[in-house]
Scaffold this motif. Structure first.
Motif, PDB file in Angstrom:
ATOM      1  N   GLU A  18      -8.222  -9.472  -7.141  1.00  0.00           N
ATOM      2  CA  GLU A  18      -9.433  -8.746  -7.507  1.00  0.00           C
ATOM      3  C   GLU A  18      -9.275  -7.277  -7.120  1.00  0.00           C
ATOM      4  OE1 GLU A  18     -12.935 -10.025  -5.507  1.00  0.00           O
ATOM      5  OE2 GLU A  18     -14.247  -9.398  -7.159  1.00  0.00           O
ATOM      6  N   VAL A  19      -9.401  -6.396  -8.094  1.00  0.00           N
ATOM      7  CA  VAL A  19      -9.281  -4.957  -7.855  1.00  0.00           C
ATOM      8  C   VAL A  19     -10.633  -4.329  -8.136  1.00  0.00           C
ATOM      9  CG1 VAL A  19      -8.161  -2.835  -8.631  1.00  0.00           C
ATOM     10  CG2 VAL A  19      -6.837  -4.931  -8.446  1.00  0.00           C
ATOM     11  N   ARG A  20     -11.122  -3.543  -7.188  1.00  0.00           N
ATOM     12  CA  ARG A  20     -12.431  -2.902  -7.346  1.00  0.00           C
ATOM     13  C   ARG A  20     -12.323  -1.393  -7.170  1.00  0.00           C
ATOM     14  NH1 ARG A  20     -14.027  -5.583 -10.099  1.00  0.00           N
ATOM     15  NH2 ARG A  20     -14.912  -7.640  -9.926  1.00  0.00           N
ATOM     16  N   HIS A  21     -12.660  -0.674  -8.219  1.00  0.00           N
ATOM     17  CA  HIS A  21     -12.770   0.801  -8.181  1.00  0.00           C
ATOM     18  C   HIS A  21     -11.570   1.455  -7.498  1.00  0.00           C
ATOM     19  CE1 HIS A  21     -16.750   0.208  -9.688  1.00  0.00           C
ATOM     20  NE2 HIS A  21     -17.062  -0.552  -8.664  1.00  0.00           N
ATOM     21  N   LEU A  22     -10.382   1.008  -7.853  1.00  0.00           N
ATOM     22  CA  LEU A  22      -9.176   1.544  -7.220  1.00  0.00           C
ATOM     23  C   LEU A  22      -8.770   2.863  -7.874  1.00  0.00           C
ATOM     24  CD1 LEU A  22      -6.754   0.949  -5.251  1.00  0.00           C
ATOM     25  CD2 LEU A  22      -5.588   0.039  -7.241  1.00  0.00           C
ATOM     26  N   THR A  23      -8.566   3.867  -7.045  1.00  0.00           N
ATOM     27  CA  THR A  23      -8.015   5.131  -7.522  1.00  0.00           C
ATOM     28  C   THR A  23      -6.700   5.357  -6.799  1.00  0.00           C
ATOM     29  OG1 THR A  23     -10.134   6.119  -8.074  1.00  0.00           O
ATOM     30  CG2 THR A  23      -8.347   7.641  -7.577  1.00  0.00           C
ATOM     31  N   MET A  24      -5.645   5.656  -7.586  1.00  0.00           N
ATOM     32  CA  MET A  24      -4.325   5.851  -6.987  1.00  0.00           C
ATOM     33  C   MET A  24      -3.944   7.314  -7.116  1.00  0.00           C
ATOM     34  SD  MET A  24      -2.417   2.557  -8.634  1.00  0.00           S
ATOM     35  CE  MET A  24      -2.339   3.247 -10.265  1.00  0.00           C
ATOM     36  N   ARG A  25      -3.371   7.848  -6.062  1.00  0.00           N
ATOM     37  CA  ARG A  25      -2.957   9.244  -6.077  1.00  0.00           C
ATOM     38  C   ARG A  25      -1.508   9.361  -5.655  1.00  0.00           C
ATOM     39  NH1 ARG A  25      -7.474  12.869  -5.764  1.00  0.00           N
ATOM     40  NH2 ARG A  25      -9.401  11.684  -5.555  1.00  0.00           N
ATOM     41  N   LEU A  59       1.278  -1.894  -9.346  1.00  0.00           N
ATOM     42  CA  LEU A  59       1.879  -3.107  -8.773  1.00  0.00           C
ATOM     43  C   LEU A  59       2.112  -2.934  -7.270  1.00  0.00           C
ATOM     44  CD1 LEU A  59       3.193  -5.901  -9.628  1.00  0.00           C
ATOM     45  CD2 LEU A  59       5.341  -4.717  -9.278  1.00  0.00           C
ATOM     46  N   ARG A  60       2.603  -1.747  -6.880  1.00  0.00           N
ATOM     47  CA  ARG A  60       2.851  -1.501  -5.454  1.00  0.00           C
ATOM     48  C   ARG A  60       1.555  -1.551  -4.651  1.00  0.00           C
ATOM     49  NH1 ARG A  60       8.030   0.295  -4.518  1.00  0.00           N
ATOM     50  NH2 ARG A  60       7.552   1.365  -2.577  1.00  0.00           N
ATOM     51  N   HIS A  61       0.438  -1.173  -5.278  1.00  0.00           N
ATOM     52  CA  HIS A  61      -0.847  -1.307  -4.586  1.00  0.00           C
ATOM     53  C   HIS A  61      -1.248  -2.781  -4.483  1.00  0.00           C
ATOM     54  CE1 HIS A  61      -1.329   3.057  -5.135  1.00  0.00           C
ATOM     55  NE2 HIS A  61      -2.269   2.979  -4.213  1.00  0.00           N
ATOM     56  N   LEU A  62      -0.968  -3.551  -5.538  1.00  0.00           N
ATOM     57  CA  LEU A  62      -1.364  -4.963  -5.525  1.00  0.00           C
ATOM     58  C   LEU A  62      -0.611  -5.745  -4.453  1.00  0.00           C
ATOM     59  CD1 LEU A  62      -1.609  -5.883  -9.344  1.00  0.00           C
ATOM     60  CD2 LEU A  62      -3.404  -5.081  -7.812  1.00  0.00           C
ATOM     61  N   ILE A  63       0.665  -5.386  -4.226  1.00  0.00           N
ATOM     62  CA  ILE A  63       1.458  -6.168  -3.271  1.00  0.00           C
ATOM     63  C   ILE A  63       1.479  -5.519  -1.890  1.00  0.00           C
ATOM     64  CG2 ILE A  63       2.898  -7.245  -5.039  1.00  0.00           C
ATOM     65  CD1 ILE A  63       5.026  -5.221  -4.565  1.00  0.00           C
ATOM     66  N   GLY A  64       0.635  -4.499  -1.698  1.00  0.00           N
ATOM     67  CA  GLY A  64       0.458  -3.962  -0.350  1.00  0.00           C
ATOM     68  C   GLY A  64       1.506  -2.963   0.086  1.00  0.00           C
ATOM     69  N   PRO A  69      -7.184   4.779  -0.050  1.00  0.00           N
ATOM     70  CA  PRO A  69      -8.483   4.771   0.632  1.00  0.00           C
ATOM     71  C   PRO A  69      -9.639   4.581  -0.347  1.00  0.00           C
ATOM     72  CG  PRO A  69      -7.602   6.998   0.536  1.00  0.00           C
ATOM     73  CD  PRO A  69      -6.558   6.099  -0.041  1.00  0.00           C
ATOM     74  N   GLU A  70      -9.362   4.784  -1.635  1.00  0.00           N
ATOM     75  CA  GLU A  70     -10.439   4.659  -2.623  1.00  0.00           C
ATOM     76  C   GLU A  70     -10.296   3.339  -3.366  1.00  0.00           C
ATOM     77  OE1 GLU A  70     -10.504   8.898  -4.559  1.00  0.00           O
ATOM     78  OE2 GLU A  70      -8.581   8.461  -3.609  1.00  0.00           O
ATOM     79  N   GLY A  71     -11.190   2.409  -3.116  1.00  0.00           N
ATOM     80  CA  GLY A  71     -11.167   1.124  -3.799  1.00  0.00           C
ATOM     81  C   GLY A  71     -10.506   0.041  -2.969  1.00  0.00           C
ATOM     82  N   SER A  72     -10.532  -1.190  -3.494  1.00  0.00           N
ATOM     83  CA  SER A  72      -9.972  -2.293  -2.724  1.00  0.00           C
ATOM     84  C   SER A  72      -9.149  -3.213  -3.604  1.00  0.00           C
ATOM     85  CB  SER A  72     -11.103  -3.093  -2.074  1.00  0.00           C
ATOM     86  OG  SER A  72     -11.845  -3.751  -3.071  1.00  0.00           O
ATOM     87  N   VAL A  73      -8.182  -3.888  -2.970  1.00  0.00           N
ATOM     88  CA  VAL A  73      -7.373  -4.909  -3.637  1.00  0.00           C
ATOM     89  C   VAL A  73      -7.480  -6.167  -2.794  1.00  0.00           C
ATOM     90  CG1 VAL A  73      -5.059  -5.600  -4.291  1.00  0.00           C
ATOM     91  CG2 VAL A  73      -5.750  -3.225  -4.563  1.00  0.00           C
ATOM     92  N   ARG A  74      -7.889  -7.261  -3.403  1.00  0.00           N
ATOM     93  CA  ARG A  74      -7.990  -8.512  -2.660  1.00  0.00           C
ATOM     94  C   ARG A  74      -7.136  -9.573  -3.328  1.00  0.00           C
ATOM     95  NH1 ARG A  74     -12.438  -8.835   0.768  1.00  0.00           N
ATOM     96  NH2 ARG A  74     -13.661  -6.920   0.734  1.00  0.00           N
ATOM     97  N   ILE A  75      -6.380 -10.298  -2.504  1.00  0.00           N
ATOM     98  CA  ILE A  75      -5.601 -11.437  -2.984  1.00  0.00           C
ATOM     99  C   ILE A  75      -6.313 -12.681  -2.446  1.00  0.00           C
ATOM    100  CG2 ILE A  75      -3.345 -12.564  -2.994  1.00  0.00           C
ATOM    101  CD1 ILE A  75      -2.832  -9.848  -3.998  1.00  0.00           C
ATOM    102  N   HIS A  76      -6.825 -13.500  -3.325  1.00  0.00           N
ATOM    103  CA  HIS A  76      -7.613 -14.668  -2.917  1.00  0.00           C
ATOM    104  C   HIS A  76      -8.668 -14.300  -1.871  1.00  0.00           C
ATOM    105  CE1 HIS A  76      -5.691 -17.709  -5.280  1.00  0.00           C
ATOM    106  NE2 HIS A  76      -4.504 -17.295  -4.913  1.00  0.00           N
ATOM    107  N   GLY A  77      -9.328 -13.188  -2.117  1.00  0.00           N
ATOM    108  CA  GLY A  77     -10.433 -12.787  -1.248  1.00  0.00           C
ATOM    109  C   GLY A  77     -10.038 -12.009  -0.014  1.00  0.00           C
ATOM    110  N   ASP A  78      -8.725 -11.946   0.288  1.00  0.00           N
ATOM    111  CA  ASP A  78      -8.292 -11.232   1.487  1.00  0.00           C
ATOM    112  C   ASP A  78      -7.806  -9.832   1.131  1.00  0.00           C
ATOM    113  OD1 ASP A  78      -8.700 -13.400   3.239  1.00  0.00           O
ATOM    114  OD2 ASP A  78      -6.828 -14.306   2.510  1.00  0.00           O
TER     115      ASP A  78
END
Lengths: 263, 388
Positions: A18-25, A59-64, A69-78
Motif C-alpha cells: 500500500e502506497v499513500r501520497h508518496l513523493t520521491m526526490r 521500486l527502491r522505495h517499495l523494498i526499503g 519523508p513524504e508519504g508512506s509505503v506499507r507491506i502487509h500493513g507494516d
C-alpha cells in the motif's frame, strides 16, 4: 526470524503493498509526486513508464532501499520506515527481490547464494536448507548447476538463479526490476512463464517494474503508468483496458509504441 | 576525386550555395563563414555597396544546388548547420529543397527540439559558499567514518557475544591472499629498507668511529618502526585498494542491495572478516619483514665494516629487547585493522559508476596510509611517555 505466526498477514483482506501520497526526490528535484495505489494479495502488478520516469526508484522505495519523508509505503500493513531492527528483518524476510542483473553474490556458488537467506533469516537445520536449495534451483530449471559461480553461467541462467534466491524464503511479495532486460525473446518469455507459475502456484503477490510491452500484456493483472511529463501516475488498470480506452495520450502512445513522429 | 568546393552566388531570391566535390571529415572542409567571406570580398571589389546584410534583400533565402556534389559525410552536415546558424542570425529562410533527400532528413533530425527540457543548472556558488560546502562535506565524511567505526565495533561485539555467525570463508580468502602472495613484495621492500638503514648508519656513525653501532640502528629501526610501517604501506596499496574495489563493484552490481533487502548486515558479512583477516595477517608479515630487513642490514655491515655476523647480532641484542619487537608487532595489528577499515569503508561508500570504483580504491589507499602514519605517531608518543 520466521515464525509461523508472522507468515500469516495480520488482517487477511489488507493489501499486500500500500502506497499513500508518496513523493520521491533526488536531492531537491522531484522525480514523482503524490503516488497512491495498493496491490492486492496474489495480484501481478506492473509499474510501467518511460526510461527515466522513476520506475526503478519507486521500486527502491517499495523494498526499503530508499525512504521518503513524504508519504508512506506499507507491506502487509507494516511500514518499513517506522519498524525497528527486528521488525525490519521480519518484514524483509517476507519479500523477495530479483534485481535487474541478478545481483548474485559473485563469491558464492549458486547453491550458496540460495542458501544464504535461509541460513541468515531462518532457524532451519543445514540438511533442510540443502533440500530447499535443491528444490528452488530445480523450480527455475537449474538442477545440476548448483556448484557454478555466477561468472560461469549465462545472463539468463543468472536471472533464474537470482529468482531461486528471491523465492528461497517463500516470500509473500516478489519484486522484479526489469526482468526481461538483457535477455533474448525466448529467455524473456521463459522468465515470464516462471513469474506466472510462481504467482499462480504459490499465491505470491508479484510487483514488476518493466517497459517491455509484450511482457506487460502477458503477465499483468493491473498496471500503473508513471508519466514523466507530469511527474506523477496517470493511469491504473488492466493493460488491455488501458490500451483500448487510454485515459491520456501518453498512455496510448506508450502502449501502442507510438513515438509521435510523422513516419 | 575533386575536393569539397562550395561556392556562394547571389541570385534574385537570395544566396545560392553550389555544393561540389567530395566531402570527407578526414580532409579539411571549408567553413560557411569563410566561403561567404570570400564571396563578399569578390563582390565588394566589383560593387562595394552590395553586401548580404540582414536587411539586404540578398539575404532573404539560402538555397542549395547539389548537382555537382559527389560523396559526403558528416562534414557536409557541419557545413550546412553553420549555414542554418547564419540563417537564424540574419532571419533568412533556409531552403533545403536543393539538397539530397538523405541530407535534409539528417538535418531535420538534428534540429528536432528535445521533448524534455534540461533541468535548470544550479547557479554558480561564490568562493565563500564553496568553502562552506567543502567544509560541510569534510565534516560529513568525518562523521560517516566515525559512524562506520561504531558499526564495525558493534558488529565485533555481536560476533564476540555469539549473535553473528562469522564468515570464515571471506576471512580465509584474506589470510590466503596476504600470506604467500604478499611475500615477494614484502621481501623486496623490507630487504631494501634494512640495507638503506644500514647505509645511513655506516655513513653517519663511521664519522665518529662508531660503525659497530650500525647493528643497534638496524635492530631498533626495523623492529620498532620500519618493519611494521613498510608492511602496512605495502598492504594498504595492495589489499586495502583491493577491498575498496571489490566491495565497490558489489555496489554497482546491486549485490550490496541484495544484502540490504534481506536485512543482512554488510558489516557483519563483508567488513568484519576482512578487517580481522588483516588484523591477524599484518603482524605475521611484519615479523617476517623485520627478519628480512635485519638480514639486509647485516649484509651491508659485513660488506662495508668487516663485522662478523656474530659481532652484528651480539651488538644488536645488547641494545634491542623483546619489548621493541613486541611494540612493532602491536603496531602492525593496529595497522592491519586500520587498512581493512579504510578499504571497506570506501568500498561501501562507492558511487554508482565505474570511475567511482577507481576513486574508492584511491581514497582507500590514501586514508589507509594516513591512518597508519597517525597511529604510528600516537603509539610512538605513548611509548616514549611510558618508557617502552
Amino acid at each position: 526470524m520466521i515464525s509461523s505466526a508472522s507468515l500469516v498477514p495480520s488482517v487477511p483482506a489488507a493489501p499486500a503493498v500500500e502506497v499513500r501520497h508518496l513523493t520521491m526526490r533526488y536531492d531537491q528535484r522531484i522525480i514523482m509526486q503524490d503516488l497512491s495505489f495498493s496491490i492486492a494479495p496474489g495480484e501481478v502488478f506492473v509499474i510501467m513508464g518511460g526510461s527515466g520516469s522513476g520506475k526503478s526508484t519507486l521500486l527502491r522505495h517499495l523494498i526499503g532501499l530508499k525512504q521518503s519523508p513524504e508519504g508512506s509505503v506499507r507491506i502487509h500493513g507494516d511500514d518499513l520506515g517506522l519498524a525497528d531492527a527486528a521488525g525490519r528483518r521480519r518484514i524483509l524476510s517476507r519479500i523477495g527481490v530479483l534485481y535487474q542483473a541478478g545481483a548474485l553474490w559473485s563469491g558464492l556458488t549458486l547453491a550458496e547464494n540460495v542458501a544464504l537467506p535461509l541460513k541468515e533469516l531462518s532457524d532451519l537445520a543445514p540438511a533442510a536448507i540443502a533440500e530447499i536449495v535443491a528444490l528452488k534451483l530445480a523450480l527455475v530449471g537449474l538442477q545440476g548447476s548448483a556448484d557454478f559461480y555466477p561468472a560461469e553461467i549465462s545472463g539468463g541462467m543468472r536471472k533464474r538463479a537470482a529468482l531461486a534466491r528471491a523465492i528461497a524464503l517463500d516470500p509473500d511479495v516478489l519484486f522484479f526490476d526489469e526482468p526481461s532486460s538483457g535477455l533474448d525473446p525466448i529467455s524473456a518469455s521463459r522468465l515470464d512463464d516462471l513469474i506466472l507459475a510462481i504467482a499462480e502456484s504459490l499465491g505470491t503477490t508479484i510487483v514488476v517494474v518493466s517497459h517491455d510491452l509484450a511482457s506487460i500484456f502477458r503477465i499483468a493483472d493491473r498496471t500503473l503508468f508513471l508519466d514523466i511529463s507530469t511527474r506523477t501516475m496517470t493511469a491504473l488498470g488492466a493493460p488491455a483496458a488501458l490500451r483500448d480506452a487510454p485515459p491520456n495520450d501518453e498512455v496510448r502512445r506508450f502502449l501502442t509504441r507510438d513515438s509521435g513522429s510523422r513516419t | 576525386m575533386p575536393h569539397a568546393t562550395p561556392r556562394i552566388d547571389q541570385t534574385p531570391e537570395g544566396l545560392l550555395v553550389a555544393l561540389a566535390g567530395t566531402w570527407r571529415l578526414s580532409e579539411s572542409t571549408p567553413r560557411f563563414d569563410a566561403v561567404l567571406g570570400a564571396m563578399q570580398d569578390t563582390r565588394s571589389e566589383a560593387t562595394p555597396q552590395a553586401e548580404p546584410t540582414p536587411d539586404h534583400p540578398a539575404a532573404r533565402t539560402l538555397g542549395f544546388d547539389s548537382s555537382a556534389l559527389l560523396t559526403w559525410d558528416s562534414s557536409l552536415l557541419i557545413f550546412l548547420r553553420q549555414g542554418q546558424t547564419f540563417c537564424d542570425l540574419h532571419s533568412c529562410r533556409f531552403d533545403a529543397t536543393g539538397l539530397p533527400a538523405q541530407v535534409s532528413a539528417l538535418l531535420a533530425l538534428a534540429t528536432v527540439v528535445p521533448e524534455r527540457a534540461a533541468e535548470p543548472v544550479a547557479p554558480a556558488l561564490s568562493a565563500v559558499a564553496r568553502f562552506g560546502v567543502a567544509g560541510i562535506a569534510t565534516w560529513d565524511s568525518f562523521r560517516d567514518g566515525i559512524t562506520f567505526l561504531g558499526e564495525t565495533a558493534d558488529s565485533l561485539r555481536r560476533l564476540l557475544s555469539g549473535k553473528v555467525r562469522f564468515q570464515w570463508r571471506a576471512f580465509w580468502v584474506v589470510v590466503q591472499s596476504n600470506s604467500s602472495g604478499a611475500l615477494p613484495i614484502v621481501t623486496l621492500i623490507a630487504l631494501l629498507v634494512g640495507v638503506i638503514i644500514a647505509f645511513l648508519g655506516v655513513v653517519v656513525l663511521e664519522q665518529f668511529g662508531a660503525g659497530y653501532y650500525v647493528s643497534y640502528l638496524v635492530g631498533y629501526g626495523m623492529l620498532r618502526e620500519m618493519g611494521a610501517l613498510m608492511t602496512g604501506i605495502i598492504i594498504a596499496g595492495r589489499t586495502g585498494a583491493g577491498f575498496a574495489a571489490e566491495i565497490g563493484s558489489m555496489k554497482i552490481t546491486e549485490e550490496l542491495d541484495a544484502y540490504a533487502t534481506l536485512g543482512i548486515s554488510t558489516v557483519d558479512h563483508l567488513v568484519l572478516p576482512r578487517v580481522l583477516g588483516l588484523f591477524v595477517m599484518l603482524p605475521l608479515l611484519a615479523v617476517y619483514a623485520d627478519v628480512v630487513g635485519i638480514f639486509g642490514g647485516l649484509a651491508v655491515s659485513v660488506a662495508l665494516l668487516d663485522l662478523t655476523p656474530t659481532q652484528f647480532f651480539g651488538g644488536m641484542l645488547t641494545a634491542v629487547s623483546l619489548s621493541d619487537a613486541l611494540l612493532g608487532v602491536f603496531k602492525a595489528t593496529i595497522y592491519g585493522a586500520l587498512i581493512g577499515f579504510a578499504g571497506c569503508m570506501h568500498g561501501l561508500r562507492t558511487g554508482s559508476d565505474a570511475s567511482a570504483v577507481g576513486r574508492a580504491a584511491t581514497s582507500a589507499v590514501v586514508l589507509g596510509i594516513t591512518l597508519i602514519i597517525i597511529a604510528n605517531a600516537i603509539v610512538d608518543w605513548l611509548a616514549a611517555l611510558w618508557h617502552i
